[in-house]
Design a protein around this motif. Sequence first.
Motif, PDB file in Angstrom:
ATOM      1  N   GLY A   2       0.816  -1.210   0.000  1.00  0.00           N
ATOM      2  CA  GLY A   2       0.000   0.000   0.000  1.00  0.00           C
ATOM      3  C   GLY A   2       0.850   1.261   0.000  1.00  0.00           C
ATOM      4  N   ARG A   3       1.942   1.243   0.723  1.00  0.00           N
ATOM      5  CA  ARG A   3       2.814   2.431   0.757  1.00  0.00           C
ATOM      6  C   ARG A   3       3.416   2.679  -0.623  1.00  0.00           C
ATOM      7  NH1 ARG A   3       4.336   1.299   6.415  1.00  0.00           N
ATOM      8  NH2 ARG A   3       6.041  -0.069   5.755  1.00  0.00           N
ATOM      9  N   VAL A   4       3.777   1.640  -1.323  1.00  0.00           N
ATOM     10  CA  VAL A   4       4.340   1.828  -2.664  1.00  0.00           C
ATOM     11  C   VAL A   4       3.263   2.346  -3.611  1.00  0.00           C
ATOM     12  CG1 VAL A   4       5.567   0.737  -4.568  1.00  0.00           C
ATOM     13  CG2 VAL A   4       5.995  -0.016  -2.233  1.00  0.00           C
ATOM     14  N   VAL A   5       2.068   1.776  -3.536  1.00  0.00           N
ATOM     15  CA  VAL A   5       0.959   2.215  -4.396  1.00  0.00           C
ATOM     16  C   VAL A   5       0.620   3.678  -4.145  1.00  0.00           C
ATOM     17  CG1 VAL A   5      -1.513   1.927  -4.785  1.00  0.00           C
ATOM     18  CG2 VAL A   5      -0.024  -0.081  -4.734  1.00  0.00           C
ATOM     19  N   GLN A   6       0.608   4.071  -2.888  1.00  0.00           N
ATOM     20  CA  GLN A   6       0.289   5.467  -2.569  1.00  0.00           C
ATOM     21  C   GLN A   6       1.354   6.420  -3.086  1.00  0.00           C
ATOM     22  OE1 GLN A   6      -0.286   5.472   1.663  1.00  0.00           O
ATOM     23  NE2 GLN A   6      -2.099   4.172   1.548  1.00  0.00           N
ATOM     24  N   ILE A  54       8.482   5.424   1.843  1.00  0.00           N
ATOM     25  CA  ILE A  54       8.970   4.175   1.274  1.00  0.00           C
ATOM     26  C   ILE A  54      10.358   3.870   1.816  1.00  0.00           C
ATOM     27  CG2 ILE A  54       9.688   3.077  -0.874  1.00  0.00           C
ATOM     28  CD1 ILE A  54       7.319   4.505  -2.192  1.00  0.00           C
ATOM     29  N   GLY A  55      10.567   2.597   2.132  1.00  0.00           N
ATOM     30  CA  GLY A  55      11.736   2.212   2.908  1.00  0.00           C
ATOM     31  C   GLY A  55      13.072   2.295   2.209  1.00  0.00           C
ATOM     32  N   PHE A  56      13.149   1.778   0.968  1.00  0.00           N
ATOM     33  CA  PHE A  56      14.451   1.613   0.326  1.00  0.00           C
ATOM     34  C   PHE A  56      14.407   2.090  -1.119  1.00  0.00           C
ATOM     35  CE2 PHE A  56      16.106  -0.678   3.844  1.00  0.00           C
ATOM     36  CZ  PHE A  56      15.020  -1.367   4.361  1.00  0.00           C
ATOM     37  N   TRP A  57      15.541   2.670  -1.535  1.00  0.00           N
ATOM     38  CA  TRP A  57      15.666   3.239  -2.876  1.00  0.00           C
ATOM     39  C   TRP A  57      16.972   2.829  -3.531  1.00  0.00           C
ATOM     40  CZ3 TRP A  57      11.765   6.080  -5.019  1.00  0.00           C
ATOM     41  CH2 TRP A  57      10.760   6.547  -4.149  1.00  0.00           C
ATOM     42  N   GLY A  58      16.917   2.709  -4.847  1.00  0.00           N
ATOM     43  CA  GLY A  58      18.139   2.579  -5.605  1.00  0.00           C
ATOM     44  C   GLY A  58      18.720   3.949  -5.916  1.00  0.00           C
ATOM     45  N   GLN A  59      19.832   3.954  -6.631  1.00  0.00           N
ATOM     46  CA  GLN A  59      20.521   5.211  -6.933  1.00  0.00           C
ATOM     47  C   GLN A  59      20.046   5.843  -8.225  1.00  0.00           C
ATOM     48  OE1 GLN A  59      24.719   4.247  -6.706  1.00  0.00           O
ATOM     49  NE2 GLN A  59      24.750   4.661  -4.510  1.00  0.00           N
ATOM     50  N   GLY A  60      19.289   5.131  -9.009  1.00  0.00           N
ATOM     51  CA  GLY A  60      18.705   5.701 -10.212  1.00  0.00           C
ATOM     52  C   GLY A  60      19.482   5.400 -11.471  1.00  0.00           C
ATOM     53  N   THR A  61      18.770   5.467 -12.601  1.00  0.00           N
ATOM     54  CA  THR A  61      19.382   5.301 -13.922  1.00  0.00           C
ATOM     55  C   THR A  61      18.760   6.340 -14.851  1.00  0.00           C
ATOM     56  OG1 THR A  61      19.904   3.702 -15.676  1.00  0.00           O
ATOM     57  CG2 THR A  61      17.731   3.501 -14.665  1.00  0.00           C
TER      58      THR A  61
END
Length: 126
Positions: A103-107, A113-120
């Motif tokens: 639900g947190r990701v959908v919102q 949100i707990g964890f993130w990558g560095q991006g591309t």
Amino acid sequence: QVQLGESGGELVQAGGSLRLSCAASGRTFTSYAMGWFRQAPGKEREFLAAINWSGGSTFYADSVKGRFTISRDNAKNTVYLQMNSLKPEDTAVYYCAADVNYGRVVQGGVRNIGFWGQGTQVTVSS
């Protein structure tokens, strides 16, 4: 904890396609719902798509519905974002995200949100 690493971003012409990958390591991948977000220069980070732990449920932002597809391969600890019919306005840094709560990701609340990558980086030329 889980560590995330995105790949697959590149320069592509408008109308083209790309598939982004996000590899996860650390805690059991199936513990997490996953999502894709993007951030263009001068703009806030934007939710794109979410997928639950099994892949049985997905959710998309209206801006990408019908063009982008999120999927996951739990055997490979990887989540994907297939992007078709790309437009110049899709140019952004693309991030994957993980959270134990779908639900947190959908919102799409970035701060929750707990964890993130560095991006591309994805760049779409006109």
